[in-house]
Design an enzyme around this catalytic site. Structure first.
Site, PDB file in Angstrom:
ATOM      1  N   LYS A 193      -7.270   8.270  -0.418  1.00 41.79           N
ATOM      2  CA  LYS A 193      -8.521   8.668   0.251  1.00 41.79           C
ATOM      3  C   LYS A 193      -9.070   9.981  -0.305  1.00 41.79           C
ATOM      4  O   LYS A 193      -9.199  10.986   0.405  1.00 41.79           O
ATOM      5  CB  LYS A 193      -8.314   8.826   1.756  1.00 41.79           C
ATOM      6  CG  LYS A 193      -7.848   7.569   2.465  1.00 41.79           C
ATOM      7  CD  LYS A 193      -7.800   7.791   3.951  1.00 41.79           C
ATOM      8  CE  LYS A 193      -7.293   6.591   4.704  1.00 41.79           C
ATOM      9  NZ  LYS A 193      -5.867   6.293   4.500  1.00 41.79           N
ATOM     10  N   ASP A 206      -3.464   4.401  -1.668  1.00 49.49           N
ATOM     11  CA  ASP A 206      -4.380   4.826  -0.595  1.00 49.49           C
ATOM     12  C   ASP A 206      -4.302   6.345  -0.419  1.00 49.49           C
ATOM     13  O   ASP A 206      -3.615   6.839   0.470  1.00 49.49           O
ATOM     14  CB  ASP A 206      -3.958   4.076   0.683  1.00 49.49           C
ATOM     15  CG  ASP A 206      -4.708   4.494   1.928  1.00 49.49           C
ATOM     16  OD1 ASP A 206      -5.828   5.021   1.815  1.00 49.49           O
ATOM     17  OD2 ASP A 206      -4.163   4.279   3.038  1.00 49.49           O
ATOM     18  N   ASP A 232     -13.464  15.236  -2.362  1.00 45.01           N
ATOM     19  CA  ASP A 232     -13.546  16.597  -2.931  1.00 45.01           C
ATOM     20  C   ASP A 232     -14.849  16.663  -3.730  1.00 45.01           C
ATOM     21  O   ASP A 232     -15.653  15.719  -3.689  1.00 45.01           O
ATOM     22  CB  ASP A 232     -12.300  16.850  -3.819  1.00 45.01           C
ATOM     23  CG  ASP A 232     -11.954  18.338  -3.904  1.00 45.01           C
ATOM     24  OD1 ASP A 232     -12.883  19.162  -4.036  1.00 45.01           O
ATOM     25  OD2 ASP A 232     -10.767  18.667  -3.843  1.00 45.01           O
ATOM     26  N   ILE A 233     -15.069  17.732  -4.473  1.00 40.41           N
ATOM     27  CA  ILE A 233     -16.297  17.797  -5.263  1.00 40.41           C
ATOM     28  C   ILE A 233     -16.214  16.757  -6.390  1.00 40.41           C
ATOM     29  O   ILE A 233     -15.116  16.350  -6.793  1.00 40.41           O
ATOM     30  CB  ILE A 233     -16.548  19.220  -5.833  1.00 40.41           C
ATOM     31  CG1 ILE A 233     -15.391  19.668  -6.720  1.00 40.41           C
ATOM     32  CG2 ILE A 233     -16.792  20.208  -4.694  1.00 40.41           C
ATOM     33  CD1 ILE A 233     -15.684  20.941  -7.494  1.00 40.41           C
ATOM     34  N   PRO A 234     -17.384  16.292  -6.882  1.00 42.63           N
ATOM     35  CA  PRO A 234     -17.380  15.183  -7.845  1.00 42.63           C
ATOM     36  C   PRO A 234     -16.457  15.381  -9.045  1.00 42.63           C
ATOM     37  O   PRO A 234     -15.701  14.474  -9.410  1.00 42.63           O
ATOM     38  CB  PRO A 234     -18.853  15.081  -8.267  1.00 42.63           C
ATOM     39  CG  PRO A 234     -19.604  15.547  -7.060  1.00 42.63           C
ATOM     40  CD  PRO A 234     -18.763  16.654  -6.476  1.00 42.63           C
ATOM     41  N   ARG A 270       2.740  -0.720  10.882  1.00 35.33           N
ATOM     42  CA  ARG A 270       3.794  -0.671  11.883  1.00 35.33           C
ATOM     43  C   ARG A 270       4.124  -1.994  12.553  1.00 35.33           C
ATOM     44  O   ARG A 270       5.271  -2.176  12.975  1.00 35.33           O
ATOM     45  CB  ARG A 270       3.454   0.419  12.914  1.00 35.33           C
ATOM     46  CG  ARG A 270       3.709   1.802  12.339  1.00 35.33           C
ATOM     47  CD  ARG A 270       3.034   2.902  13.110  1.00 35.33           C
ATOM     48  NE  ARG A 270       1.603   2.916  12.875  1.00 35.33           N
ATOM     49  CZ  ARG A 270       0.773   3.847  13.353  1.00 35.33           C
ATOM     50  NH1 ARG A 270       1.250   4.828  14.090  1.00 35.33           N
ATOM     51  NH2 ARG A 270      -0.521   3.797  13.079  1.00 35.33           N
ATOM     52  N   LYS A 321       0.858  -1.189   0.000  1.00 34.00           N
ATOM     53  CA  LYS A 321       0.000   0.000   0.000  1.00 34.00           C
ATOM     54  C   LYS A 321       0.892   1.236   0.000  1.00 34.00           C
ATOM     55  O   LYS A 321       1.787   1.367   0.835  1.00 34.00           O
ATOM     56  CB  LYS A 321      -0.889   0.009   1.244  1.00 34.00           C
ATOM     57  CG  LYS A 321      -1.857   1.180   1.277  1.00 34.00           C
ATOM     58  CD  LYS A 321      -2.800   1.072   2.464  1.00 34.00           C
ATOM     59  CE  LYS A 321      -2.236   1.647   3.732  1.00 34.00           C
ATOM     60  NZ  LYS A 321      -1.972   3.105   3.703  1.00 34.00           N
ATOM     61  N   THR A 357     -10.079   3.830  11.057  1.00 32.19           N
ATOM     62  CA  THR A 357      -9.892   2.937  12.212  1.00 32.19           C
ATOM     63  C   THR A 357      -9.285   3.685  13.405  1.00 32.19           C
ATOM     64  O   THR A 357      -9.200   3.143  14.497  1.00 32.19           O
ATOM     65  CB  THR A 357      -9.018   1.717  11.824  1.00 32.19           C
ATOM     66  OG1 THR A 357      -7.955   2.159  10.974  1.00 32.19           O
ATOM     67  CG2 THR A 357      -9.836   0.680  11.094  1.00 32.19           C
TER      68      THR A 357
HETATM   69  O1  C5P Z   1       0.809   1.228  10.952  1.00 32.12           O
HETATM   70  P1  C5P Z   1      -0.631   0.811  10.800  1.00 32.12           P
HETATM   71  O2  C5P Z   1      -0.789  -0.701  10.665  1.00 32.12           O
HETATM   72  O3  C5P Z   1      -1.545   1.411  11.822  1.00 32.12           O
HETATM   73  O4  C5P Z   1      -1.037   1.410   9.368  1.00 32.12           O
HETATM   74  C1  C5P Z   1      -2.328   1.368   8.863  1.00 32.12           C
HETATM   75  C2  C5P Z   1      -2.332   1.954   7.499  1.00 32.12           C
HETATM   76  O5  C5P Z   1      -3.664   1.889   6.978  1.00 32.12           O
HETATM   77  C3  C5P Z   1      -1.910   3.409   7.416  1.00 32.12           C
HETATM   78  O6  C5P Z   1      -1.160   3.563   6.212  1.00 32.12           O
HETATM   79  C4  C5P Z   1      -3.197   4.190   7.341  1.00 32.12           C
HETATM   80  O7  C5P Z   1      -3.082   5.364   6.566  1.00 32.12           O
HETATM   81  C5  C5P Z   1      -4.117   3.197   6.631  1.00 32.12           C
HETATM   82  N1  C5P Z   1      -5.548   3.312   6.899  1.00 32.12           N
HETATM   83  C6  C5P Z   1      -6.093   3.250   8.160  1.00 32.12           C
HETATM   84  N2  C5P Z   1      -7.442   3.393   8.348  1.00 32.12           N
HETATM   85  C7  C5P Z   1      -8.245   3.565   7.313  1.00 32.12           C
HETATM   86  C8  C5P Z   1      -7.721   3.610   6.021  1.00 32.12           C
HETATM   87  C9  C5P Z   1      -6.355   3.467   5.848  1.00 32.12           C
HETATM   88  O8  C5P Z   1      -5.360   3.035   9.122  1.00 32.12           O
HETATM   89  N3  C5P Z   1      -9.549   3.646   7.483  1.00 32.12           N
END
Ligand code: C5P
Length: 233
Positions: free
Chosen positions: A60, A58, A63-65, A212, A31, A121
């Site tokens: 994310k 990733d 913004d406007i369509p 991580r 990713k 998350t």
């Molecule tokens: O280091 P860690 O395992 O927490 O990384 C999670 C990765 O997933 C990060 O790159 C973060 O930007 C991404 N992410 C997230 N929650 C989301 C979407 C993406 O943690 N809803």
């Protein structure tokens, strides 16, 4: 079973190369997030594709369509495998994202899968209520956004593995991508809705995203193998 997606949250290509060199030319699911893409630009994608990796870009988008449509047209031409938007941008924006992805396709390639981020998350129930002023439960909010995403033509959602059973029960053919994964004993850091790879498997996630727990480990390859063992066995 899809391979775990390793979040390459590094400051530059140099660190990514050092990290990936430990994996003995294995082709991985990786990713690329904002940190790396904003530093290196599209060349990072070319390099990872040359090495044969499957790529989730990733960024994310939210913004406007029309802006999202044109941004997705550009991202689609990079040949990545998965992209995402924030469901909070609404159905017009999500439909525009799909339109842009289709417009940007070249050379008969398949359209990248498009996922909607429901609630990050890192967002807790308390934050949902007190900062975002959303008074429904987390799971209901995630489900509502997931329904909007599916209606808009997206393949799936990004959510916590804790929400996957409800998503699978309520929606047909929804792909779930779940970050917030930690090996037992690892720190939660800024994440709040976390589970182990084994628990994510038990809950029915389609893809797990692990950053991580692997990248910060003293032995990333061994940590990755632990994740794979839990996830695939
Ligand atoms: O280091 P860690 O395992 O927490 O990384 C999670 C990765 O997933 C990060 O790159 C973060 O930007 C991404 N992410 C997230 N929650 C989301 C979407 C993406 O943690 N809803």
């Amino acid at each position: 079973m899809n391979a775990p997606i390793i979040a390459l949250d590094f400051p530059s290509m140099e660190e990514v190369s050092t990290f990936l060199s430990q994996f003995h030319n294995e082709t991985l699911h990786v990713k690329v997030g904002m940190q790396l893409f904003y530093k290196e630009g599209p060349s990072i994608i070319e390099k990872l594709k040359e090495a044969g990796h499957w790529i989730f870009l990733d960024l994310k988008l939210h913004d406007i369509p029309n802006t999202v449509k044109e941004a997705m047209r550009s991202l689609s031409s990079l040949g990545v495998d998965m992209v995402n938007v924030h469901a909070a941008g609404g159905t017009n924006m999500m439909e525009a994202a799909i339109e842009g992805l289709e417009l940007g396709l070249t050379g008969g390639r398949a359209r990248p899968l498009c996922m909607a981020v429901t609630q990050l998350t890192s967002t807790s129930e308390k934050m949902l209520k007190e900062e975002l002023l959303i008074h429904k439960e987390m799971e209901l909010t995630v489900l509502h956004y997931a329904k909007l995403a599916k209606q808009s033509g997206l393949e799936g959602i990004v959510c916590s593995a804790l929400e996957v059973p409800t998503m699978k029960q309520e929606l047909k053919n929804v792909i779930t991508v779940t970050p917030g994964i930690r090996l037992l004993g690892d720190r939660a850091d800024d994440q709040t809705r976390i589970v182990t790879p084994a628990k994510a498997k038990q809950l029915g996630s389609d893809f797990i995203v692990v950053g991580r727990s692997i990248t910060r480990s003293d032995n990333p390859l061994a940590a990755y193998e632990r994740v794979v063992a839990e996830w695939q066995n």
